[in-house]
Design an enzyme around this catalytic site. Structure first.
Site, PDB file in Angstrom:
ATOM      1  N   GLY A 244     -25.300   8.113 -63.497  1.00  0.00           N
ATOM      2  CA  GLY A 244     -24.608   9.404 -63.415  1.00  0.00           C
ATOM      3  C   GLY A 244     -25.587  10.517 -63.094  1.00  0.00           C
ATOM      4  CB  SER A 245     -25.203  14.166 -63.244  1.00  0.00           C
ATOM      5  OG  SER A 245     -24.983  14.389 -64.620  1.00  0.00           O
ATOM      6  NE  ARG A 247     -25.361  20.171 -67.713  1.00  0.00           N
ATOM      7  CZ  ARG A 247     -24.041  20.070 -67.598  1.00  0.00           C
ATOM      8  NH1 ARG A 247     -23.495  19.671 -66.478  1.00  0.00           N
ATOM      9  NH2 ARG A 247     -23.280  20.374 -68.615  1.00  0.00           N
ATOM     10  N   GLY A 249     -27.536  12.231 -67.849  1.00  0.00           N
ATOM     11  CA  GLY A 249     -28.513  11.169 -68.120  1.00  0.00           C
ATOM     12  C   GLY A 249     -29.580  11.626 -69.103  1.00  0.00           C
ATOM     13  CD  GLU A 266     -28.740   4.322 -59.727  1.00  0.00           C
ATOM     14  OE1 GLU A 266     -29.050   5.402 -59.171  1.00  0.00           O
ATOM     15  OE2 GLU A 266     -27.719   3.685 -59.481  1.00  0.00           O
ATOM     16  CB  CYS A 300     -27.511   8.114 -56.470  1.00  0.00           C
ATOM     17  SG  CYS A 300     -27.509   6.363 -56.427  1.00  0.00           S
TER      18      CYS A 300
HETATM   19  C1  UN1 Z   1     -25.363   4.722 -55.956  1.00  0.00           C
HETATM   20  O1  UN1 Z   1     -25.122   5.616 -55.143  1.00  0.00           O
HETATM   21  O2  UN1 Z   1     -25.228   4.935 -57.197  1.00  0.00           O
HETATM   22  O3  UN1 Z   1     -28.228   1.778 -51.613  1.00  0.00           O
HETATM   23  C2  UN1 Z   1     -25.726   3.351 -55.583  1.00  0.00           C
HETATM   24  C3  UN1 Z   1     -27.073   2.208 -51.602  1.00  0.00           C
HETATM   25  C4  UN1 Z   1     -26.029   1.390 -52.297  1.00  0.00           C
HETATM   26  C5  UN1 Z   1     -25.960   1.701 -53.759  1.00  0.00           C
HETATM   27  C6  UN1 Z   1     -25.909   3.152 -54.106  1.00  0.00           C
HETATM   28  N1  UN1 Z   1     -26.312  -0.012 -52.118  1.00  0.00           N
HETATM   29  O4  UN1 Z   1     -26.771   3.242 -51.061  1.00  0.00           O
END
Ligand code: UN1
Length: 514
Positions: A244-245, A247, A249, A266, A300
């Site tokens: 998650g974010s 903040r 996290g 993550e 992310c």
């Molecule tokens: C995420 O955005 O939390 O590498 C994971 C990637 C994907 C996973 C992203 N296999 O963009």
């Protein structure tokens, strides 16, 4: 619309669904909290979810605790066999589940299918891993002694996932954790509870077929943050994997650390691509566009900053502006479209607020910068992908806005200057360089190069394969999931020394006689 609903019904989704399950048994909650799953595609309510509260949480954890002693006794390769069957079940439902993800979260159908494929891949990986929970054997300094590492399961693992990868990120954690001998409790994002329920139905079929007890794979949907907060503080959960974010996290990490639990974090990313004068622009431009607008900028690993050498800056900017103008935005179910909606209207409000801040701080919007209205955009969740030219180091480029906004930054010096800009982010998740110059590429990968958990050469920042460890440094939280040796996070290491001799020699040569 009817076709989509048919496909979703095949996943056992009804108009009203319990969001709480101990494996195969669905629990009707005592409270009346209901979450509506609203599709960002067209704004319709897909179905309703009954959310759990403290009493259901207690039931889930009690059941999981009962299941753990049974599950840990099953040999790891046999646990792998269950995961193999889950992979097979996912293969059969790939189409339906991919469509469900697309409808509920708004990512393109291609990416929805890709996400299910990622689940299948990690199942295959975990099956192999179930025969490779290796511990090292070290030479002992004492005669007739054996010294080695072994790995044991932890117990009940809590998995809290985000809306943007409602299926794959759970599978990374769940499949490895399961072959390692843990049982799990899953709390999905309340934005995407139906996808979680659909997955649970698939898992339930495998559990039933193998006559496995309740409590190995549990799900609890919550509205708001109460279930998440219960999990963070719960000493019965030795490990919490949180996505998650930054903040949230940071808050999670503090609560978990306060009880000396383990956390696997993550969190966000502020990922950049360096485009050196020696880049092959024919591959760099499409990589940048996919990285920036794929999943509507809500990965992310999304490319958020582009660090371009001044000698090719105009060419790159013009090439990107042209590419952005040709992008088709619309229903993610229509495979002709490149980009679908943001997850909800709050995300649109965040995007619009960021656009205002960019303007206030002197960033120049080259294209995009507005929400889309009119036919096809009735859900109010569609925005224009946005390119921003940044002349000076404006503060907003240090923030992760979860939307398709890409900042173009110039550099004029050598590769070290570009690396410095890459490393100036608070987060350290993904990074990339486009260069055919070996010295530049190797410098980028060296200890004085990128400080991120992921460093790519001549490919973009997003779309990692499951075989590598996934995660990042600094504000990204330091966790590693999915491939490589990420499985070790789900186990406790035990160092064993066995004396098979007739003497009792002490380490460090200490003499002790009685
Ligand atoms: C995420 O955005 O939390 O590498 C994971 C990637 C994907 C996973 C992203 N296999 O963009």
């Amino acid at each position: 619309y009817e076709d989509n609903m048919e496909s979703i019904k095949k996943l056992h989704i009804k108009k009203a669904n319990s969001g709480i399950c101990t494996g195969t048994e669905w629990i009707s909650p005592a409270g009346s909290k209901v979450i509506e799953s609203i599709s960002p595609v067209d704004g319709r309510i897909i179905a309703k979810i009954q959310a759990g509260g403290a009493p259901e949480y207690k039931r889930i954890i009690t059941q999981a605790q009962k299941a753990f002693p049974l599950w840990r006794k099953i040999p790891a390769p046999e646990r792998g066999e269950i995961v193999r069957q889950i992979g097979e079940a996912l293969r059969k439902d790939k189409e339906n589940l991919g469509r469900m993800i697309c409808l509920e979260m708004g990512k393109s159908l291609q990416e929805g299918y890709g996400e299910v494929q990622e689940m299948i891949d990690v199942c295959d990986f975990a099956v192999g891993q179930s025969r490779m929970l290796y511990g090292a054997t070290m030479p002992s300094e004492r005669p007739s002694h054996r010294l080695y590492d072994q790995y044991h399961p932890l117990g009940v693992v809590g998995i809290i996932t985000a809306f943007n990868f409602p299926a794959a990120v759970w599978a990374w954690n769940a499949m490895l954790s399961t072959v390692c001998g843990n049982v799990l409790v899953w709390k999905p994002s309340s934005q995407v509870g139906l996808t979680a329920i659909a997955i649970q139905h698939i898992i339930a079929r495998v559990l039933k077929k193998n006559k496995l007890p309740e409590g190995i794979f549990s799900l609890i949907c919550g509205s708001g943050k109460d279930i998440g907060d219960l999990m963070l503080a719960d000493t019965r959960l030795p490990l919490i994997s949180f996505t998650g974010s930054v903040r949230t996290g940071r808050h999670a990490a503090q609560i978990i650390a306060g009880r000396l639990g383990k956390s696997l974090l993550e969190l966000g990313g502020n990922n950049s691509i360096i485009i050196s004068p020696e880049a092959d622009l024919a591959i760099a431009i499409p990589a940048v566009v996919f990285g920036a607008v794929g999943t509507a900028g809500q990965r992310c690993t999304t490319t958020r900053r582009l660090i371009i050498h001044e000698s090719i800056y105009d060419k790159v900017r013009d090439g990107l502006t042209k590419a952005y103008k040709s992008l088709r935005i619309g229903s993610p179910l229509n495979q002709d479209n490149h980009m679908g909606p943001l997850v909800n209207q709050d995300a649109v409000a965040n995007y619009l607020a960021a656009v205002e801040t960019i303007k206030d701080q002197g960033g120049e919007i080259l294209c995009g910068g507005h929400a889309l209205q009119g036919e096809g955009f009735e859900s109010g969740c569609y925005v224009a992908p946005t390119l921003v030219e940044v002349k000076s180091d404006i503060p907003i480029i240090k923030e992760e806005t979860f939307a398709p906004i890409l900042y173009l930054i110039r550099y004029s010096g050598d590769i070290n200057q570009a690396i410095e800009i890459n490393n100036s982010a608070h987060e350290g998740l993904s990074s990339a360089i486009f260069s055919n110059n070996l010295r530049e590429a190797e410098t980028f990968l060296s200890p004085w190069g990128s400080d991120c958990g992921i460093a790519n050469v001549n490919i973009g920042t997003s779309g990692a394969e499951i075989g590598g460890a996934f995660g990042g440094e600094k504000d990204t939280g330091g966790g590693r999931e999915s491939g490589s040796d990420a499985w070790k996070a789900y186990m406790r290491r035990q160092t064993v020394t066995i004396n098979y001799g007739h003497e009792l020699p002490l380490a460090q040569g200490i003499n002790f006689t009685i």
